[in-house]
Scaffold this active site. Structure first.
Site, PDB file in Angstrom:
ATOM      1  N   ARG A  78       1.339  -1.303  -0.180  1.00  0.00           N
ATOM      2  CA  ARG A  78      -0.103  -0.343   0.709  1.00  0.00           C
ATOM      3  C   ARG A  78       0.995   0.582  -0.240  1.00  0.00           C
ATOM      4  O   ARG A  78       1.350   1.343   1.026  1.00  0.00           O
ATOM      5  CB  ARG A  78      -1.008  -0.226   1.448  1.00  0.00           C
ATOM      6  CG  ARG A  78      -1.567   1.430   1.310  1.00  0.00           C
ATOM      7  CD  ARG A  78      -2.503   1.689   2.584  1.00  0.00           C
ATOM      8  NE  ARG A  78      -3.156   2.673   2.623  1.00  0.00           N
ATOM      9  CZ  ARG A  78      -3.243   3.267   3.948  1.00  0.00           C
ATOM     10  NH1 ARG A  78      -2.851   2.931   4.932  1.00  0.00           N
ATOM     11  NH2 ARG A  78      -3.542   4.556   3.889  1.00  0.00           N
ATOM     12  N   HIS A 122      -2.846  10.950   1.123  1.00  0.00           N
ATOM     13  CA  HIS A 122      -2.781  10.608   2.146  1.00  0.00           C
ATOM     14  C   HIS A 122      -2.441  12.266   2.908  1.00  0.00           C
ATOM     15  O   HIS A 122      -1.044  12.311   2.875  1.00  0.00           O
ATOM     16  CB  HIS A 122      -1.654   9.438   2.008  1.00  0.00           C
ATOM     17  CG  HIS A 122      -2.091   8.904   3.602  1.00  0.00           C
ATOM     18  ND1 HIS A 122      -1.143   7.667   3.644  1.00  0.00           N
ATOM     19  CD2 HIS A 122      -0.573   9.829   4.445  1.00  0.00           C
ATOM     20  CE1 HIS A 122      -0.659   7.456   5.316  1.00  0.00           C
ATOM     21  NE2 HIS A 122      -0.749   8.734   5.513  1.00  0.00           N
ATOM     22  N   GLU A 167      -7.697   8.271   6.832  1.00  0.00           N
ATOM     23  CA  GLU A 167      -7.597   8.703   7.879  1.00  0.00           C
ATOM     24  C   GLU A 167      -8.066   9.996   7.659  1.00  0.00           C
ATOM     25  O   GLU A 167      -7.757  11.287   8.657  1.00  0.00           O
ATOM     26  CB  GLU A 167      -7.100   8.761   8.695  1.00  0.00           C
ATOM     27  CG  GLU A 167      -6.228   7.252   9.492  1.00  0.00           C
ATOM     28  CD  GLU A 167      -4.923   7.683   9.755  1.00  0.00           C
ATOM     29  OE1 GLU A 167      -4.454   8.847  10.253  1.00  0.00           O
ATOM     30  OE2 GLU A 167      -4.012   6.146  10.315  1.00  0.00           O
ATOM     31  N   ASN A 293      -7.481   1.206  10.095  1.00  0.00           N
ATOM     32  CA  ASN A 293      -6.252   1.998  11.159  1.00  0.00           C
ATOM     33  C   ASN A 293      -5.852   2.237  12.161  1.00  0.00           C
ATOM     34  O   ASN A 293      -7.052   2.285  13.141  1.00  0.00           O
ATOM     35  CB  ASN A 293      -5.134   2.801  10.847  1.00  0.00           C
ATOM     36  CG  ASN A 293      -5.050   3.160   8.877  1.00  0.00           C
ATOM     37  OD1 ASN A 293      -4.970   1.844   8.145  1.00  0.00           O
ATOM     38  ND2 ASN A 293      -4.641   4.141   8.091  1.00  0.00           N
ATOM     39  N   TYR A 295      -4.005   1.783  16.078  1.00  0.00           N
ATOM     40  CA  TYR A 295      -3.085   1.586  17.230  1.00  0.00           C
ATOM     41  C   TYR A 295      -3.390   1.205  18.291  1.00  0.00           C
ATOM     42  O   TYR A 295      -2.600   0.651  18.821  1.00  0.00           O
ATOM     43  CB  TYR A 295      -2.490   3.448  16.843  1.00  0.00           C
ATOM     44  CG  TYR A 295      -1.258   3.236  15.333  1.00  0.00           C
ATOM     45  CD1 TYR A 295      -0.428   2.761  14.872  1.00  0.00           C
ATOM     46  CD2 TYR A 295      -2.942   3.537  14.454  1.00  0.00           C
ATOM     47  CE1 TYR A 295       0.209   2.747  13.545  1.00  0.00           C
ATOM     48  CE2 TYR A 295      -1.550   3.801  12.655  1.00  0.00           C
ATOM     49  CZ  TYR A 295      -0.713   3.110  12.832  1.00  0.00           C
ATOM     50  OH  TYR A 295      -0.431   3.302  11.514  1.00  0.00           O
ATOM     51  N   GLU A 355      -3.104  -0.096   7.918  1.00  0.00           N
ATOM     52  CA  GLU A 355      -2.398   0.462   9.295  1.00  0.00           C
ATOM     53  C   GLU A 355      -1.884  -0.181  10.214  1.00  0.00           C
ATOM     54  O   GLU A 355      -2.710   0.110  10.708  1.00  0.00           O
ATOM     55  CB  GLU A 355      -1.534   1.341   9.487  1.00  0.00           C
ATOM     56  CG  GLU A 355      -1.181   2.441   7.986  1.00  0.00           C
ATOM     57  CD  GLU A 355      -1.526   4.214   7.881  1.00  0.00           C
ATOM     58  OE1 GLU A 355      -1.321   4.385   9.409  1.00  0.00           O
ATOM     59  OE2 GLU A 355      -1.873   4.910   6.883  1.00  0.00           O
TER      60      GLU A 355
HETATM   61  O1  IFM Z   1       2.213   8.002  10.205  1.00  0.00           O
HETATM   62  C1  IFM Z   1       0.946   7.740  10.355  1.00  0.00           C
HETATM   63  C2  IFM Z   1       0.370   7.574   8.900  1.00  0.00           C
HETATM   64  O2  IFM Z   1       0.669   8.622   7.818  1.00  0.00           O
HETATM   65  C3  IFM Z   1      -1.406   7.747   8.922  1.00  0.00           C
HETATM   66  N1  IFM Z   1      -1.827   7.067   9.862  1.00  0.00           N
HETATM   67  C4  IFM Z   1      -0.805   6.946  11.348  1.00  0.00           C
HETATM   68  C5  IFM Z   1       0.722   7.074  11.482  1.00  0.00           C
HETATM   69  C6  IFM Z   1       1.584   6.529  12.557  1.00  0.00           C
HETATM   70  O3  IFM Z   1       1.147   7.862  12.893  1.00  0.00           O
END
Ligand code: IFM
Length: 448
Positions: A78, A122, A167, A293, A295, A355
């Site tokens: 990606r 992005h 995002e 995504n 985290y 992600e």
């Molecule tokens: O680096 C970023 C990415 O551009 C978008 N998602 C989160 C990542 C980590 O902060």
């Protein structure tokens, strides 16, 4: 520890990057200026004044990076296309040299046996469009549709997997609401039109991609389960309010064709003044997948008197954190995937983890190796959490690590390192870390 469970046959493994964070070459071959080129020049915006003028120099070193991907054994890569490289003014004249970079990249990926997955946006909006209002202006959605048509017409014979936006919540909130990202606007809740116009642009672009023969069209959102800080009614209300903004605002219109209840913000989600007739039908153009995504979860408490929002973000207690200070909580990934599955039911297309990863800086040992055990533990725990969600019924088709390379982490510059591959930003030398070998072995094991 028990072996990592096997994901279903045909599951895809990959890595993700974005143009501005790795390409560099910001003034080469007719590329136009993006909002980030302008933002990094404003004093105080980026930690230590770092810029992405060179970044990882992927623009010139992409063959080496594709070779790394081949060694890793992934099947999907990606990346994102830089809008100002293709349409330097955002609209109108097409820059043939910019397109030819993506031709070379895509051809090299295919020759290496990799499936290209291209993200159209992005966060690097052409600066000329920002001067006209950026995503606060409805016309930007139509210019995005134009750009999608150019990209699809040129690359669509070889690129079949597409993501429209990355995002959009973060772009609205950090870029237009809080001013921590480009374009640096501090409009707080007056940034809401930037949500609608991104979503409208997504719907228009999805139609263009579909017409060009795309096989997988997705939107990627970040998801972060909202955890109330306590069982009190006010903390629970704060978590609900956060969820409406972070998840509902960017998922309900796309999958259900309506905005969520935004009454916690004093806004009527069913009568937003900038929504025109037909917009929601466009935004709800059927998708083949939803990019997730993930985290970490977010912990919410009732707002303080000064807060401009109906919530306060508070820290989790006694939890490991990454270098960024983000809590390491893999169970939040299971929760994200299961709750999307249960809440959106038949409206939910297959999910892709587009992600997942962590920032972790490590110095080389005496032999020059980057023994990033922290990242291995993080990734392993999240792959287990993903497998648990699949067991509970979530339809997940792929997992992409953020990121292949250490790269330009927006306002943090080069301070946060997310790569499976270490990049020396003086020499641009790439050195695979221990997590690279771990991921290679994981993928090989899953395919056996
Ligand atoms: O680096 C970023 C990415 O551009 C978008 N998602 C989160 C990542 C980590 O902060």
């Amino acid at each position: 520890m028990s072996p990592i469970p096997r994901l279903p046959d045909g599951f895809h493994w990959g890595v993700a990057t974005s143009a501005y964070q790795i390409e560099g070459a910001v003034r080469e071959d007719g590329r136009g200026t993006s909002i980030w080129d302008a933002f990094v020049e404003s004093p105080g915006t980026i930690r230590d004044g770092h810029t992405a003028d060179t970044a990882c120099d992927h623009y010139h070193r992409y063959p080496e990076d594709i070779d790394l991907m081949r060694r890793l054994g992934i099947d999907v890569y990606r990346f994102s296309i830089s809008w100002p490289r293709i349409l330097p003014s955002g609209s109108g004249a097409v820059n043939a040299s910019g397109l030819s970079f993506y031709d070379r990249l895509v051809d090299a990926l295919l020759a290496a046996g990799l499936t290209p997955m291209a993200t159209l946006f992005h966060w690097d909006l052409p600066q000329e469009l920002e001067a006209l209002g950026g995503w606060l202006d409805r016309d930007t959605a139509h210019r995005f549709g134009e750009y999608a048509a150019v990209a699809a017409e040129h690359l669509g014979d070889r690129v079949k997997h597409w993501i429209t936006l990355n995002e959009p919540f973060e772009h609205m909130a950090l870029g237009y609401g809080l001013g921590q990202h480009a374009p640096g606007r501090t409009l707080l809740l007056d940034s809401l039109p930037a949500a609608h116009h991104q979503l409208l642009g997504h719907g228009i672009a999805a139609g263009e991609l579909r017409d060009s023969g795309a096989e997988l069209v997705m939107l990627t959102n970040s998801y972060s389960p909202a955890a109330p800080a306590s069982g009190s009614e006010s903390d629970i209300a704060a978590a609900r309010a956060y969820e409406a903004l972070h998840r509902g605002l960017f998922t309900d219109p796309v999958l259900l064709g309506r905005y969520p209840d935004l009454s916690a913000y004093g806004v009527d989600g069913a009568a937003l003044p900038f929504v025109q007739e037909g917009d929601l039908a466009t935004i709800a153009t059927p998708l083949d997948g939803l990019g997730v995504n993930y985290y970490n979860p977010t912990r919410l408490a009732a707002p303080t008197a000064e807060s401009p929002f109906p919530f306060e973000i508070v820290e989790f207690a006694n939890v490991d954190t990454t270098d960024f200070g983000w809590p390491v909580m893999p169970s939040g990934l299971t929760e994200t995937l299961v709750s999307l599955t249960e809440d959106y039911r038949e409206a939910l297309p297959p999910l892709w983890i587009t992600e997942n990863g962590c920032s972790h800086r490590i110095e080389p040992d005496a032999d020059g190796n980057f023994a990033d055990r922290f990242r291995i533990d993080y990734l392993e725990a999240h792959v287990r959490a993903l497998a648990a969600a699949v067991d509970l019924g979530a339809d997940v088709r792929g997992y992409l690590v953020w990121s292949l390379l250490d790269n330009f982490e927006w306002a943090e510059g080069y301070h946060q390192r997310f790569g499976l591959v270490h990049v020396d930003f003086d020499t641009l030398e790439r050195t695979p870390k221990a997590s690279f070998d771990w991921y290679r072995e994981l993928i090989a094991g899953q395919r056996r």
